[in-house]
Design an enzyme around this catalytic site. Structure first.
Site, PDB file in Angstrom:
ATOM      1  N   ASN A   1       8.160 -26.378 -46.259  1.00 50.93           N
ATOM      2  CA  ASN A   1       7.059 -25.161 -45.450  1.00 50.93           C
ATOM      3  C   ASN A   1       5.646 -26.061 -45.646  1.00 50.93           C
ATOM      4  O   ASN A   1       5.197 -25.981 -44.550  1.00 50.93           O
ATOM      5  CB  ASN A   1       7.490 -24.254 -45.911  1.00 50.93           C
TER       6      ASN A   1
ATOM      7  N   GLU B   1       7.542 -22.075 -58.698  1.00 48.92           N
ATOM      8  CA  GLU B   1       6.712 -21.382 -57.769  1.00 48.92           C
ATOM      9  C   GLU B   1       7.964 -21.078 -56.821  1.00 48.92           C
ATOM     10  O   GLU B   1       7.871 -21.283 -55.790  1.00 48.92           O
ATOM     11  CB  GLU B   1       5.717 -22.470 -57.200  1.00 48.92           C
TER      12      GLU B   1
ATOM     13  N   CYS C   1       4.702 -19.230 -48.905  1.00 46.72           N
ATOM     14  CA  CYS C   1       4.810 -18.472 -49.482  1.00 46.72           C
ATOM     15  C   CYS C   1       3.853 -16.839 -50.180  1.00 46.72           C
ATOM     16  O   CYS C   1       4.891 -15.807 -50.483  1.00 46.72           O
ATOM     17  CB  CYS C   1       4.997 -18.484 -51.141  1.00 46.72           C
TER      18      CYS C   1
ATOM     19  N   GLU D   1      -0.190 -23.787 -60.806  1.00 48.49           N
ATOM     20  CA  GLU D   1      -1.094 -25.443 -60.369  1.00 48.49           C
ATOM     21  C   GLU D   1      -2.376 -25.707 -59.631  1.00 48.49           C
ATOM     22  O   GLU D   1      -2.558 -24.228 -58.753  1.00 48.49           O
ATOM     23  CB  GLU D   1       0.253 -25.486 -58.917  1.00 48.49           C
TER      24      GLU D   1
HETATM   25  O1  LIG Z   1       4.047 -21.580 -49.672  1.00 45.08           O
HETATM   26  C1  LIG Z   1       3.358 -22.527 -50.759  1.00 45.08           C
HETATM   27  C2  LIG Z   1       1.744 -22.957 -50.342  1.00 45.08           C
HETATM   28  C3  LIG Z   1       0.608 -22.029 -49.667  1.00 45.08           C
HETATM   29  C4  LIG Z   1      -0.276 -22.837 -49.253  1.00 45.08           C
HETATM   30  C5  LIG Z   1      -1.332 -22.419 -48.195  1.00 45.08           C
HETATM   31  O2  LIG Z   1      -1.981 -21.189 -48.443  1.00 45.08           O
HETATM   32  O3  LIG Z   1      -1.948 -22.885 -47.090  1.00 45.08           O
END
Ligand SMILES: O=CCCCC(=O)O
Length: 482
Positions: A150, A248, A282, A458
């Protein structure tokens, strides 16, 4: 689009078996390229190089490691347009989002270039005058970066940058659906002068490749971005080797909108973030609890925003919402929508696949009102452009409902009353909270969750700690003469 090569020992090589796997476009369903399927020999060779290179890379002074990372950040920025086009082709995400993500990936390398220089130790006062107690932080060892499709540039960037900054070697296994941006990151690191062997990139069958790497004794650390079930499985495998892990995992972020907040402003901001990357984020705001006195206005504006979005191929001018990664994800989202409606929710927007886009895995941005707590969508992560809205009257009650899932990644609160907003935020079970703000991911802040959403961080000054292990030394000062 993708190149059927593996990065091993600083060289791009075909799989030793010659095996490849097709990559499909979520926009057309058609094959757009191939990736190499690493063989057992390729895996063994990457593991050996990672192990042999580790002491050499760990011995490179932090300022020199930093120079490589900083240069890689610059190269990624210079190559933004190319990387973004590959990302958009593989995932269907709108080009503007892909450009933004590429910048965020470069930020990771810039951030960790600096953090490499700030791996501070500690000294501890001993009980005796003649002793010195110190703690040094050392790189944990060869690390494995397992990332999802993603955010195919940002997710590997976070892991690779932090690991290299700490002095670890890394084997990255990008998601097969969208490996192109990770290859571009690998190329930028090679062009920046990274020691060959410090980074390998392997692609292939996730059923065989990931377990072979996770279980390899050479690997001392595993970082995963993926779903909760996959995270649990990876942790079980890591238990045998007692490996350090960063998880994560999924989220289902609750949003609490208190009665004092402007419902139109909240709806516009939240809808823009909810439908970003077609809801496949997420930390996406994912369950909306709105005070009953402003809920109608909020929901109407949210639905108006959803209907204004342009669904299509992310490479096309004017498209704001791309496809879901595969049809299975669309079917899951439609099932959650039907279940909510069957349990009493009202459909305000979307709820079907767009008729004008018959080929790809598209879904109209969907808004549901008065969704009861028993609806599956209030518990299960939709990972799709479906927004369930519910109402509340009592603050205690809404906090309990918001916390009532196994997830603990992100949460959001909207109120102009700072005391109320902070008290609500403090009681929401999440690793990250946005107050009147929806964009949380940034290189300088610690990204990560609690509960079944995982652990470890992270980004920020905490991120590098996930790749370090403390070494305590007690030194008794004995000399023949003073
Ligand atoms: O899916 C996780 C990363 C999120 C990154 C973002 O919100 O830009």
């Amino acid at each position: 689009m993708t190149d059927a090569k593996l990065l091993i020992g600083g060289e791009w090589v075909a799989a030793s078996s010659g095996d490849t796997r097709d990559v499909h476009s979520p926009v057309t369903g058609k094959t757009i390229g191939t990736i190499a399927a690493a063989s057992a020999d390729d895996i063994a060779s990457a593991l050996k190089l990672s192990k042999d290179t580790f002491p050499k890379w760990a011995a490179v002074p932090a300022w020199e490691r930093a120079k490589v990372l900083r240069k890689a950040a610059d190269l990624i920025r210079e190559r933004t347009q190319d990387i973004a086009r590959v990302m958009s082709t593989e995932t269907g995400k709108p080009l503007a989002e892909a450009v933004g993500e590429t910048g965020a990936a470069a930020d990771q390398f810039e951030w960790y270039a600096e953090e490499a220089k700030r791996i501070y130790g500690q000294t501890i006062p001993g009980r005796n005058a003649d002793e010195r107690l110190t703690v040094n932080y050392q790189p944990v060892g060869p690390s494995l970066a397992l990332s999802a499709w993603n955010f195919p540039a940002l997710l590997p960037a976070r892991k690779i940058a932090a690991a290299l900054a700490a002095g670890c070697t890394v084997i990255a296994r990008p998601a097969s659906e969208a490996a192109g941006p990770c290859f571009a990151i690998g190329q930028a690191l090679m062009d920046a002068g990274l020691m060959p062997g410090a980074l390998a990139i392997l692609t292939g069958d996730s059923r065989t490749l990931a377990p072979a790497l996770i279980n390899a004794p050479e690997i001392r650390k595993v970082s995963l971005t993926g779903s909760v079930p996959v995270g649990k499985d990876v942790m079980r495998q890591c238990a045998d080797g007692m490996k350090k892990v960063t998880m994560e995992l999924g989220g289902h972020a609750p949003v609490v909108i208190h009665k004092d907040f402007d419902p139109i402003a909240a709806a516009q901001k939240l809808a823009a973030t909810k439908f970003r990357n077609c809801g496949q984020v997420c930390i996406s705001p994912s369950r909306f609890y709105v005070h009953s006195s402003i809920a109608k206005e909020f929901a109407e504006e949210f639905a108006r925003y959803a209907k204004s979005l342009v669904v299509g191929d992310g490479l096309e001018e004017g498209v704001t919402t791309g496809p879901l990664i595969r049809q299975r994800a669309v079917d899951h989202a439609l099932r959650l929508t039907e279940d909510a409606i069957a349990k009493g929710a009202e459909l305000l927007a979307g709820g079907q696949q767009p008729k004008n886009l018959p080929e790809g895995s598209f879904l109209e941005p969907t808004v549901l009102m008065n969704v009861p707590d028993e609806a599956a969508i209030m518990i299960e992560e939709p990972f799709a452009p479906v927004a369930p809205i519910s109402t509340f009257d009592d603050v205690e009650d809404v906090i309990e409902r918001a916390n009532n899932t196994p997830f603990g990644l992100a949460a959001y609160v909207f109120s102009y009353d700072s005391a109320l907003a902070i008290k609500t935020a403090e009681r929401l079970e999440a690793g990250m909270v946005g107050i009147n703000e929806t964009l949380l991911a940034t290189a300088e802040a610690p990204f990560g969750g609690n509960k079944e959403s995982g652990f470890g961080r992270e980004g920020g000054s905490l991120g590098i700690m996930d790749y370090l292990v403390p070494k305590y030394t007690r030194h008794l000062l004995i000399s023949r003469e003073i």
